[in-house]
Write a protein that holds these residues in place. Structure first.
Motif, short mmCIF file in Angstrom:
data_model
loop_
_atom_site.label_atom_id
_atom_site.label_comp_id
_atom_site.label_asym_id
_atom_site.label_seq_id
_atom_site.Cartn_x
_atom_site.Cartn_y
_atom_site.Cartn_z
N GLU A 14 0.86 -1.26 -0.04
CA GLU A 14 0.06 -0.12 -0.03
C GLU A 14 0.98 1.25 0.11
OE1 GLU A 14 -2.38 0.21 3.71
OE2 GLU A 14 -2.27 -2.10 3.50
N VAL A 15 1.84 1.06 0.59
CA VAL A 15 2.72 2.31 0.86
C VAL A 15 3.44 2.59 -0.18
CG1 VAL A 15 4.87 3.23 1.87
CG2 VAL A 15 3.21 2.01 3.35
N LEU A 16 3.90 1.77 -0.88
CA LEU A 16 4.52 1.54 -2.45
C LEU A 16 3.55 2.27 -3.26
CD1 LEU A 16 6.33 0.50 -4.59
CD2 LEU A 16 5.73 -1.58 -4.44
N ASP A 17 2.49 1.83 -3.47
CA ASP A 17 1.40 2.29 -4.42
C ASP A 17 0.91 3.77 -4.01
OD1 ASP A 17 1.23 -0.24 -5.55
OD2 ASP A 17 -0.41 -0.74 -4.48
N GLU A 32 -2.63 13.94 -0.99
CA GLU A 32 -3.53 12.83 -0.72
C GLU A 32 -2.71 11.65 -0.60
OE1 GLU A 32 -7.94 11.28 -0.80
OE2 GLU A 32 -6.91 13.38 -0.93
N PRO A 33 -1.94 11.04 -1.83
CA PRO A 33 -1.05 9.89 -1.63
C PRO A 33 -0.15 10.13 -0.90
CG PRO A 33 -0.89 10.98 -3.60
CD PRO A 33 -1.96 11.63 -3.22
N SER A 36 -1.70 9.23 2.66
CA SER A 36 -1.94 7.94 2.52
C SER A 36 -0.63 6.93 2.85
CB SER A 36 -2.52 7.64 1.12
OG SER A 36 -2.76 6.05 1.17
N GLY A 37 0.23 7.27 1.91
CA GLY A 37 1.67 6.42 2.48
C GLY A 37 2.07 6.54 3.94
N TRP A 38 1.87 7.84 4.46
CA TRP A 38 2.45 7.72 5.66
C TRP A 38 1.22 7.07 6.69
CZ3 TRP A 38 5.71 8.53 9.11
CH2 TRP A 38 6.79 9.27 8.86
N ARG A 39 -0.11 7.04 6.32
CA ARG A 39 -0.88 6.22 7.20
C ARG A 39 -0.48 4.89 7.20
NH1 ARG A 39 -5.05 9.71 5.62
NH2 ARG A 39 -5.33 8.67 3.68
#
Length: 208
Positions: A14-17, A32-33, A36-39
């Motif tokens: 998920e982090v990669l994406d 936004e991404p 999202s990567g941080w989450r």
């Protein structure tokens, strides 16, 4: 066949994406991404237990703060946020402890630490406490007061083995986890370096 990770479980993919889609062709950093990567990274840190709570708790607060800014101000990119917050003048920005720029700078520094740490994990040194301490000293340590630095270094001594970390990556067997790490690290690195450029150009790297 590999069982799919449970809902809410961390997966490095998920982090990669998220980070893969974070920088546009025009080198805009999309928030936004990024968030999202941080989450995903926060879930990774939480998976590893209390050792990282001093970083993950802070990151949770910063991500929430930045999400609020994005929703209220409709910022799409880091560049848009910087332009808008600097419009009031550098002095006004420096005086605001909860600005988006300051919040992002804190996450940016922590991202560097994670990038270095993940690179170290991938390089194969089995001593995770050494890897983590080296990564910390090369990134976050300079921005932390002595007491936190001391506590962090002590905490890192209790880190699980490299194998435990590779399992926490949740990407299948160790060699598969290494492959996902190998894929993710350049994207994290690119997000970091473009962000660094934007912050440097606008003289925001030392916001108090």
């Amino acid at each position: 066949a590999m069982a799919a990770p449970a809902a809410g479980a961390f997966s490095l993919r998920e982090v990669l994406d998220a980070f893969r889609g974070c920088v546009t062709e025009q080198r805009e950093v999309l928030l936004e991404p990024y968030l999202s990567g941080w989450r995903g990274l926060i879930r990774f840190l939480q998976n590893l237990g209390a050792v990282f709570s001093f970083i993950s708790k802070d990151a949770v607060a910063k991500v929430a703060l930045l999400e609020g800014h994005c929703q209220r101000q409709r910022f799409v990119s880091l560049q848009a946020m910087v332009r808008q917050e600097l419009a009031a003048g550098p002095a006004a920005l420096r005086a605001r402890p909860d600005s988006g720029c300051r919040t992002l700078l804190r996450l940016h520094r922590a991202l560097r630490w994670l990038q270095l740490f993940l690179e170290g994990l991938r390089s194969g040194d089995p001593r995770t406490s050494v890897l983590c301490t080296d990564a910390y000293n090369a990134s976050l340590a300079a921005h932390h007061p002595w007491l936190i630095r001391k506590a962090a270094t002590v905490a890192f001594c209790a880190l699980p083995s490299r194998d435990a970390f590779l399992r926490a990556v949740n990407a299948g067997p160790p060699e598969e986890a290494e492959a996902v790490l190998g894929e993710a690290i350049p994207y994290i690195g690119r997000v970091y370096s473009v962000t660094q450029e934007v912050l440097a150009e606008n003289e925001l790297l030392d916001l108090p």
